[in-house]
Design an enzyme around this catalytic site. Structure first.
Site, PDB file in Angstrom:
ATOM      1  N   PHE A  42       0.858  -1.192   0.000  1.00  0.00           N
ATOM      2  CA  PHE A  42       0.000   0.000   0.000  1.00  0.00           C
ATOM      3  C   PHE A  42       0.892   1.238   0.000  1.00  0.00           C
ATOM      4  O   PHE A  42       1.830   1.325   0.794  1.00  0.00           O
ATOM      5  CB  PHE A  42      -0.882  -0.022   1.257  1.00  0.00           C
TER       6      PHE A  42
ATOM      7  N   ASP B 220       1.743  -5.360   8.627  1.00  0.00           N
ATOM      8  CA  ASP B 220       0.579  -4.478   8.532  1.00  0.00           C
ATOM      9  C   ASP B 220      -0.650  -5.367   8.352  1.00  0.00           C
ATOM     10  O   ASP B 220      -0.748  -6.116   7.363  1.00  0.00           O
ATOM     11  CB  ASP B 220       0.754  -3.518   7.345  1.00  0.00           C
TER      12      ASP B 220
ATOM     13  N   TYR C  47     -11.021   0.992  10.625  1.00  0.00           N
ATOM     14  CA  TYR C  47     -12.254   1.335   9.887  1.00  0.00           C
ATOM     15  C   TYR C  47     -12.572   0.362   8.759  1.00  0.00           C
ATOM     16  O   TYR C  47     -13.544   0.550   8.045  1.00  0.00           O
ATOM     17  CB  TYR C  47     -12.197   2.766   9.338  1.00  0.00           C
ATOM     18  N   LYS C  48     -11.764  -0.678   8.600  1.00  0.00           N
ATOM     19  CA  LYS C  48     -12.039  -1.662   7.548  1.00  0.00           C
ATOM     20  C   LYS C  48     -12.872  -2.793   8.157  1.00  0.00           C
ATOM     21  O   LYS C  48     -14.036  -2.590   8.490  1.00  0.00           O
ATOM     22  CB  LYS C  48     -10.733  -2.133   6.927  1.00  0.00           C
TER      23      LYS C  48
ATOM     24  N   ARG D 232     -12.336  -4.147  -7.335  1.00  0.00           N
ATOM     25  CA  ARG D 232     -12.054  -4.800  -6.061  1.00  0.00           C
ATOM     26  C   ARG D 232     -13.348  -5.044  -5.284  1.00  0.00           C
ATOM     27  O   ARG D 232     -14.169  -4.142  -5.137  1.00  0.00           O
ATOM     28  CB  ARG D 232     -11.117  -3.892  -5.272  1.00  0.00           C
TER      29      ARG D 232
HETATM   30  C1  LIG Z   1      -6.035   1.034   4.607  1.00  0.00           C
HETATM   31  C2  LIG Z   1      -4.562   0.935   4.735  1.00  0.00           C
HETATM   32  C3  LIG Z   1      -3.842   1.960   5.331  1.00  0.00           C
HETATM   33  C4  LIG Z   1      -4.536   3.205   5.788  1.00  0.00           C
HETATM   34  O1  LIG Z   1      -3.714   4.101   6.466  1.00  0.00           O
HETATM   35  P1  LIG Z   1      -4.385   5.308   7.230  1.00  0.00           P
HETATM   36  O2  LIG Z   1      -3.275   5.920   7.981  1.00  0.00           O
HETATM   37  O3  LIG Z   1      -5.474   4.759   8.091  1.00  0.00           O
HETATM   38  O4  LIG Z   1      -4.986   6.222   6.214  1.00  0.00           O
HETATM   39  C5  LIG Z   1      -2.467   1.785   5.460  1.00  0.00           C
HETATM   40  N1  LIG Z   1      -1.861   0.664   5.022  1.00  0.00           N
HETATM   41  C6  LIG Z   1      -2.548  -0.340   4.445  1.00  0.00           C
HETATM   42  C7  LIG Z   1      -1.834  -1.555   3.981  1.00  0.00           C
HETATM   43  C8  LIG Z   1      -3.910  -0.220   4.267  1.00  0.00           C
HETATM   44  O5  LIG Z   1      -4.600  -1.195   3.670  1.00  0.00           O
END
Ligand SMILES: *Cc1c(COP(=O)(O)O)cnc(C)c1O
Length: 433
Positions: free
Chosen positions: A138, A207, A232-233, A392
């Site tokens: 990401f 992560d 939030y996921k 997705r």
């Molecule tokens: C959703 C996600 C994030 C989100 O980071 P935020 O700091 O909450 O915006 C970070 N890394 C991964 C791998 C994600 O899927």
């Protein structure tokens, strides 16, 4: 109770309805305020609102804040909330009480643990340090790593997935990986890669943004060093909910994170001069936390913990795989004729809780046409030649059923076969995709 594993993939819509009727997890959907006319396949991006959240927030606002005012830091347990919510998240990721904090955001927590890991490695090595990750990680993870490496004089190496195994060698100090890839839904073997990293003398950061609440995770069994994740996921904490951080107890009292704010001080209300880190995970706090957002996250975590009496994450995982198997099976029937490819691994052991499709043309408008039909997935842009555009679809077994998945695949087929996606109204790009 019938085992989900052995049940064949339903081959008719009626069979899907039957599966929903006997689904032991089916009752969990009642926890959510999910509009009945939507098929929501985006819980991997923003989880659904739990019905209890509004009441909990209303109480936190009118009673705790309105009446209790400053007293609520003690009386309503506001000050301890990051730790208490952390303890509940711990149950979903194979961590123990007192090891996890719900705090700040994913990007910020990553910065903290990455710097902590570099600090531990730096005390052992004379040469400049190397952080290894995947180019397909990401972007924020790589952006944060760029920043942390720039500050610490470390080198960031981001390799292709196929090259990862060979790249884990004695020159690597910190391996930073996302367990389930946000684009493809491919899942790493956490235990095997952690073992390999340790054999090479590296620390590992996982992560869990697309794992916590979605797939079983056992950080202690894997013997990981650090982990962070998203609220939030799949944890349904609401937009911008705090993330979480875990540090293995063997490091927790040794490693320092760089955001040495007063909430991570050993005695925040002593107001002494000089920073003295709190013991263990508590030092991963920085400053005052968003209490209202933590209250909402607590409710979100409850919706996942509600499965504990029903087989817990193992049961959720079995249903998630059955749902993604069904979706893949339905898409397979028309994908070949329409230039659609399924990029998510078919092997259960390598699949998260999502299914991603690619198509040379039209991925974005197809997602828009689906949304107009009430099927909500999302689009992730490719980067030209190496990574194609992605349609997705996330599958949250807490609130999704088999019949919905059947209908979602049918909608996609119609969007393509009727060339609906070519309509001009589906072409305009929104700011958030
Ligand atoms: C959703 C996600 C994030 C989100 O980071 P935020 O700091 O909450 O915006 C970070 N890394 C991964 C791998 C994600 O899927």
């Amino acid at each position: 109770m019938k085992s989900m594993h052995s049940d064949p993939i339903p081959q008719t819509y009626e069979a899907c309805l039957d599966r929903d009727r006997v689904d032991p997890l089916g009752g969990l959907r009642a926890q959510f305020a999910l509009p009945s006319d939507l098929i929501y396949l985006d819980g991997n991006s923003l989880g659904v609102l739990p019905k209890q959240t509004a009441g909990r927030l209303s109480d936190a606002i009118t009673r705790q804040w309105g009446q209790g005012l400053i007293r609520s830091w003690n009386d309503a347990g506001w000050f301890d909330l990051p730790r208490r919510v952390g303890d509940r998240i711990a149950r979903l990721i194979g961590a123990r009480e007192g090891e996890v904090l719900a705090v700040d955001g994913t990007s910020i927590n990553l910065y903290k643990v990455l710097c902590a890991a570099l600090g531990l490695s730096g005390s052992r090595r004379q040469r400049p340090l190397t952080v290894l990750s995947e180019g397909a990680n990401f972007p924020t993870d790589l952006y944060i790593a760029e920043g942390a490496c720039r500050e610490r004089g470390a080198r960031l190496l981001a390799v292709d997935n196929e090259a990862l195994g060979d790249a884990i060698d004695a020159g690597v100090d910190v391996l930073m990986l996302t367990h389930v890839n946000y684009r493809t839904g491919a899942m790493h073997d956490m235990a095997a890669i952690t073992k390999r990293a340790h054999a090479a003398g590296a620390l590992i950061i996982w992560d869990l943004a697309h794992s916590a609440g979605a797939v079983p995770v056992d950080l202690h069994a894997a013997d990981a060093d650090f982990a962070i994740g998203c609220g939030y996921k799949y944890l349904n904490g609401g937009p911008g909910a705090p993330g979480f951080v875990w540090v293995h107890p063997r490091h927790a009292n040794r490693a320092l994170q760089p955001l040495s704010g007063w909430w991570g001080h050993a005695a925040p209300f002593a107001f002494t001069s000089g920073y003295e880190p709190a013991p263990g995970i508590l030092r991963y706090q920085c400053g005052s936390q968003p209490i209202l957002s933590l209250v909402a996250l607590d409710e979100g975590v409850s919706t996942v913990l509600a499965a504990e009496g029903l087989g817990g994450m193992a049961a959720l995982r079995a249903k998630s795989l059955a749902l993604t198997d069904l979706f893949i099976n339905r898409i397979d029937r028309f994908a070949g004729n329409h230039g659609l490819d399924i990029v998510t691994p078919r092997a259960h052991s390598a699949r998260g809780s999502q299914v991603s499709l690619t198509r040379r043309e039209g991925a974005y408008p197809m997602v828009q046409a689906l949304i107009a039909r009430g099927v909500i997935g999302d689009f992730r842009a490719g980067n030209g030649s190496t990574a194609p555009d992605i349609l997705r679809f996330g599958f949250t077994p807490l609130y999704l059923g088999f019949a919905e998945v059947w209908r979602a695949a049918e909608h996609l087929q119609q969007v393509i076969e009727r060339a609906e996606w070519r309509e001009p109204r589906f072409q305009a790009r929104h700011a958030v995709t």
